[in-house]
Enzyme design. Structure first.
Site, PDB file in Angstrom:
ATOM      1  N   HIS A  61       3.237 -32.151  43.861  1.00 40.72           N
ATOM      2  CA  HIS A  61       2.355 -31.165  43.234  1.00 40.72           C
ATOM      3  C   HIS A  61       1.173 -30.842  44.131  1.00 40.72           C
ATOM      4  O   HIS A  61       0.329 -31.711  44.398  1.00 40.72           O
ATOM      5  CB  HIS A  61       1.862 -31.675  41.876  1.00 40.72           C
ATOM      6  CG  HIS A  61       1.208 -30.619  41.056  1.00 40.72           C
ATOM      7  ND1 HIS A  61       1.861 -29.474  40.665  1.00 40.72           N
ATOM      8  CD2 HIS A  61      -0.055 -30.509  40.556  1.00 40.72           C
ATOM      9  CE1 HIS A  61       1.034 -28.711  39.958  1.00 40.72           C
ATOM     10  NE2 HIS A  61      -0.127 -29.315  39.881  1.00 40.72           N
ATOM     11  N   HIS A  63      -1.703 -27.517  45.148  1.00 43.52           N
ATOM     12  CA  HIS A  63      -2.258 -26.158  45.220  1.00 43.52           C
ATOM     13  C   HIS A  63      -3.045 -26.147  46.523  1.00 43.52           C
ATOM     14  O   HIS A  63      -4.217 -26.554  46.568  1.00 43.52           O
ATOM     15  CB  HIS A  63      -3.191 -25.872  44.047  1.00 43.52           C
ATOM     16  CG  HIS A  63      -2.597 -26.184  42.707  1.00 43.52           C
ATOM     17  ND1 HIS A  63      -1.582 -25.436  42.160  1.00 43.52           N
ATOM     18  CD2 HIS A  63      -2.861 -27.171  41.821  1.00 43.52           C
ATOM     19  CE1 HIS A  63      -1.261 -25.953  40.977  1.00 43.52           C
ATOM     20  NE2 HIS A  63      -2.014 -27.000  40.747  1.00 43.52           N
ATOM     21  N   GLN A  66      -6.820 -25.369  47.295  1.00 45.65           N
ATOM     22  CA  GLN A  66      -7.871 -26.178  46.672  1.00 45.65           C
ATOM     23  C   GLN A  66      -8.437 -27.233  47.621  1.00 45.65           C
ATOM     24  O   GLN A  66      -9.518 -27.775  47.374  1.00 45.65           O
ATOM     25  CB  GLN A  66      -7.367 -26.810  45.372  1.00 45.65           C
ATOM     26  CG  GLN A  66      -7.154 -25.761  44.277  1.00 45.65           C
ATOM     27  CD  GLN A  66      -6.730 -26.357  42.943  1.00 45.65           C
ATOM     28  OE1 GLN A  66      -6.848 -27.552  42.710  1.00 45.65           O
ATOM     29  NE2 GLN A  66      -6.225 -25.510  42.055  1.00 45.65           N
ATOM     30  N   ARG A  87     -12.819 -25.684  36.525  1.00 47.90           N
ATOM     31  CA  ARG A  87     -11.925 -24.540  36.678  1.00 47.90           C
ATOM     32  C   ARG A  87     -12.705 -23.267  37.015  1.00 47.90           C
ATOM     33  O   ARG A  87     -12.263 -22.447  37.806  1.00 47.90           O
ATOM     34  CB  ARG A  87     -11.096 -24.352  35.396  1.00 47.90           C
ATOM     35  CG  ARG A  87      -9.924 -23.402  35.593  1.00 47.90           C
ATOM     36  CD  ARG A  87      -9.053 -23.317  34.363  1.00 47.90           C
ATOM     37  NE  ARG A  87      -9.693 -22.528  33.304  1.00 47.90           N
ATOM     38  CZ  ARG A  87      -9.043 -21.915  32.322  1.00 47.90           C
ATOM     39  NH1 ARG A  87      -7.720 -22.017  32.243  1.00 47.90           N
ATOM     40  NH2 ARG A  87      -9.681 -21.239  31.402  1.00 47.90           N
ATOM     41  N   TYR A 126       0.219 -20.177  42.538  1.00 45.81           N
ATOM     42  CA  TYR A 126      -0.167 -19.207  41.498  1.00 45.81           C
ATOM     43  C   TYR A 126      -1.130 -18.138  42.001  1.00 45.81           C
ATOM     44  O   TYR A 126      -1.468 -17.213  41.283  1.00 45.81           O
ATOM     45  CB  TYR A 126      -0.725 -19.912  40.257  1.00 45.81           C
ATOM     46  CG  TYR A 126      -1.982 -20.735  40.444  1.00 45.81           C
ATOM     47  CD1 TYR A 126      -3.238 -20.145  40.361  1.00 45.81           C
ATOM     48  CD2 TYR A 126      -1.915 -22.103  40.661  1.00 45.81           C
ATOM     49  CE1 TYR A 126      -4.390 -20.897  40.506  1.00 45.81           C
ATOM     50  CE2 TYR A 126      -3.063 -22.862  40.808  1.00 45.81           C
ATOM     51  CZ  TYR A 126      -4.301 -22.260  40.737  1.00 45.81           C
ATOM     52  OH  TYR A 126      -5.440 -23.013  40.888  1.00 45.81           O
ATOM     53  N   GLU A 244      -2.196 -31.886  30.189  1.00 48.61           N
ATOM     54  CA  GLU A 244      -3.170 -32.440  31.131  1.00 48.61           C
ATOM     55  C   GLU A 244      -4.473 -32.774  30.423  1.00 48.61           C
ATOM     56  O   GLU A 244      -5.116 -33.758  30.754  1.00 48.61           O
ATOM     57  CB  GLU A 244      -3.432 -31.422  32.260  1.00 48.61           C
ATOM     58  CG  GLU A 244      -4.467 -31.902  33.279  1.00 48.61           C
ATOM     59  CD  GLU A 244      -4.652 -30.954  34.449  1.00 48.61           C
ATOM     60  OE1 GLU A 244      -4.084 -29.842  34.408  1.00 48.61           O
ATOM     61  OE2 GLU A 244      -5.348 -31.326  35.414  1.00 48.61           O
ATOM     62  N   HIS A 278       1.580 -33.768  35.183  1.00 41.91           N
ATOM     63  CA  HIS A 278       0.548 -34.503  34.444  1.00 41.91           C
ATOM     64  C   HIS A 278       1.170 -35.281  33.281  1.00 41.91           C
ATOM     65  O   HIS A 278       1.170 -36.497  33.324  1.00 41.91           O
ATOM     66  CB  HIS A 278      -0.617 -33.623  33.972  1.00 41.91           C
ATOM     67  CG  HIS A 278      -1.299 -32.929  35.112  1.00 41.91           C
ATOM     68  ND1 HIS A 278      -1.821 -33.614  36.176  1.00 41.91           N
ATOM     69  CD2 HIS A 278      -1.502 -31.597  35.389  1.00 41.91           C
ATOM     70  CE1 HIS A 278      -2.335 -32.755  37.046  1.00 41.91           C
ATOM     71  NE2 HIS A 278      -2.142 -31.531  36.604  1.00 41.91           N
ATOM     72  N   ASP A 329      -2.135 -32.603  44.173  1.00 46.36           N
ATOM     73  CA  ASP A 329      -2.666 -31.575  43.270  1.00 46.36           C
ATOM     74  C   ASP A 329      -3.877 -30.828  43.841  1.00 46.36           C
ATOM     75  O   ASP A 329      -3.716 -29.912  44.633  1.00 46.36           O
ATOM     76  CB  ASP A 329      -2.974 -32.243  41.916  1.00 46.36           C
ATOM     77  CG  ASP A 329      -3.286 -31.254  40.804  1.00 46.36           C
ATOM     78  OD1 ASP A 329      -3.349 -30.048  41.088  1.00 46.36           O
ATOM     79  OD2 ASP A 329      -3.461 -31.668  39.648  1.00 46.36           O
TER      80      ASP A 329
HETATM   81 ZN   LIG Z   1      -1.919 -28.458  39.287  1.00 45.38          ZN
END
Ligand SMILES: [Zn+2]
Length: 461
Positions: A61, A63, A66, A87, A126, A244, A278, A329
């Site tokens: 996992h 992203h 980030q 977020r 995403y 999550e 998660h 992540d």
């Molecule tokens: Zn994630």
């Protein structure tokens, strides 16, 4: 045959082979593994590999972008700081990223992953559109830059374009901060199809899909995505963020009458293609359902700790026989050992016991964690990795026997020493698909990749 390795010590879940002769084919796959030198290797030069070799770890996992945000969300937000305030910080960071920025950040991240012992990554993708929410031309442009970063670093990649069709459980359209993610099922399927063309014939790449979460994938959109994906590739991996945060569970209960994992198990054909990322706030029945389904629970302990998500039920998942894997992540940490160690430590801290995930008396926690995360991670990336064995990719991580943490340890103690007392500096060499991508802790392209990363961060600052 392109190569023959004589590995001093090779770890397999069944035990150590010392030495192991590993033949690698021209496509980068393992052809044969034997404890003695075998004949058809013929006059091929044998490369000696000193130290402790492990199958490379899949990171299920990620992203990638980030990573550029790591450490920037550690000042207290007014009025309390939660996943939801983090977020907002992430949305502000995302708003300014160009595809070239994402490639620079991802390439740096993937080099760091390799140096930590990750040889494959599942990229939960995403960030699709330009800052105004318009698709790029071509619409795959952002994903193409992520794939380019993986190629440049030399890590195997499974890219999972994410469906983001709603801003929350009510089904309202994505909000302003989410406009770069917003997709409906037909657009996402076109993206998947285009990326499948790009990845065709590349053994280092695979394409799946990801309903972002139940809050972002209303039932009808989820059904359309799954039906379309079935037509494109009935074996494609499917990843979803689920359970999550407690608020997400409460909202799902209010909107759909059941918690998220139970809802998925009841309404989607969840099986071994699925990775439930998660799966933190789940009940006993849901854990049993995950185990029965064959889905992988994608655990991301350092991110879950950083975001205040909660402690994933690792002990219960192991006890139920569910598959698990690890992911970094948000990349606040890029360390295989730190993910594995915190998987165990959170269980110790909450349970008041030691060696919780060892499985049996006398069992090694380090070995069991490595084996479990290999198996679940391999299922989640849906590529033939996870073992140095015929038919699998030659993905190998070599630990340095000269590292103080490993000094004078018996081979049976090496994984425990690495996971509980070591760090990524124990990793000396890394091979992906039969090619060395890290030698003596150095990646051949690390200088220019770091320079580009610095330039990107400077511009974004
Ligand atoms: Zn994630």
């Amino acid at each position: 045959l392109t190569g023959l390795l004589e590995i001093e010590h090779l770890w397999t879940p069944a035990g150590w082979l010392s030495p192991a002769f590993v033949a690698i084919g021209p496509d980068g796959g393992v052809v044969r593994v034997e404890p003695v030198r075998f004949r058809e290797a013929g006059a091929a030069t044998v490369e000696r590999v000193a130290g402790y070799a492990l199958p490379g770890m899949p990171n299920l996992h990620s992203h990638a972008f980030q990573r550029g945000l790591a450490g920037l969300a550690e000042r207290a937000a007014p009025g309390g700081d939660t996943f939801w305030t983090w977020r907002e910080t992430m949305y502000r960071f995302v708003a300014r990223l160009a595809p070239e920025d994402v490639e620079a950040i991802a390439a740096q991240l993937y080099v760091e992953m390799l140096r930590a012992g990750y040889t494959a990554v599942a990229e939960f993708h995403y960030l699709h559109h330009d800052p105004d929410g318009r698709p790029y031309a071509p619409p795959t442009r952002m994903a193409d830059h992520v794939l380019a970063a993986a190629r440049r670093a030399g890590i195997g990649i499974t890219i999972l374009p994410a469906l983001y069709a709603a801003g929350g459980f009510g089904g309202a359209p994505p909000e302003a901060g989410q406009r770069r993610f917003a997709t409906d099922a037909p657009a996402l399927l076109r993206l998947v199809e285009a990326l499948r063309q790009t990845a065709r014939g590349d053994p280092a790449a695979r394409v799946g899909a990801a309903p972002h979460s139940l809050r972002a994938a209303p039932p009808a959109a989820l059904a359309d995505l799954l039906a379309g994906l079935e037509r494109l590739d009935a074996t494609a991996p499917i990843h979803v963020h689920v359970a999550e945060q407690r608020r997400e569970v409460e909202e799902c209960l209010a909107a759909r009458g059941t918690p998220p994992v139970a809802w998925l198990l009841d309404h989607a054909p969840v099986d071994s293609r699925w990775c439930l990322v998660h799966a933190t706030h789940v009940g006993r029945e849901e854990i049993a359902g995950i185990a029965r389904s064959g889905a992988v629970a994608g655990l991301c302990p350092t991110t879950e700790a950083n975001l205040g998500d909660g402690v994933g039920p690792a002990a219960a998942l192991f006890a139920a026989g569910a598959a698990i894997g690890i992911g970094s992540d948000s990349h606040v940490s890029v360390s295989v050992v730190e993910e594995l160690r915190w998987l165990e430590y959170a269980q110790r801290l909450t349970g008041g016991r030691r060696t919780v995930l060892a499985g049996r008396a006398g069992g090694s926690v380090g070995e069991r964690l490595w084996a479990a995360a290999l198996e679940g991670g391999t299922r989640a990336v849906a590529r033939p990795v996870g073992a140095v064995a015929p038919g699998r990719r030659a993905d190998v991580v070599v630990l340095d026997p000269g590292h103080p943490v490993l000094a004078e340890r018996a081979r049976e103690q090496v994984l425990d020493a690495f996971v509980f007392a070591g760090d990524s500096t124990c990793v000396r060499d890394v091979m992906v698909g039969g090619r060395w991508v890290v030698r003596d802790r150095r990646h051949p392209d690390e200088g220019p990749i770091l320079d580009a990363y610095r330039r990107t961060l400077r511009r974004l600052a």
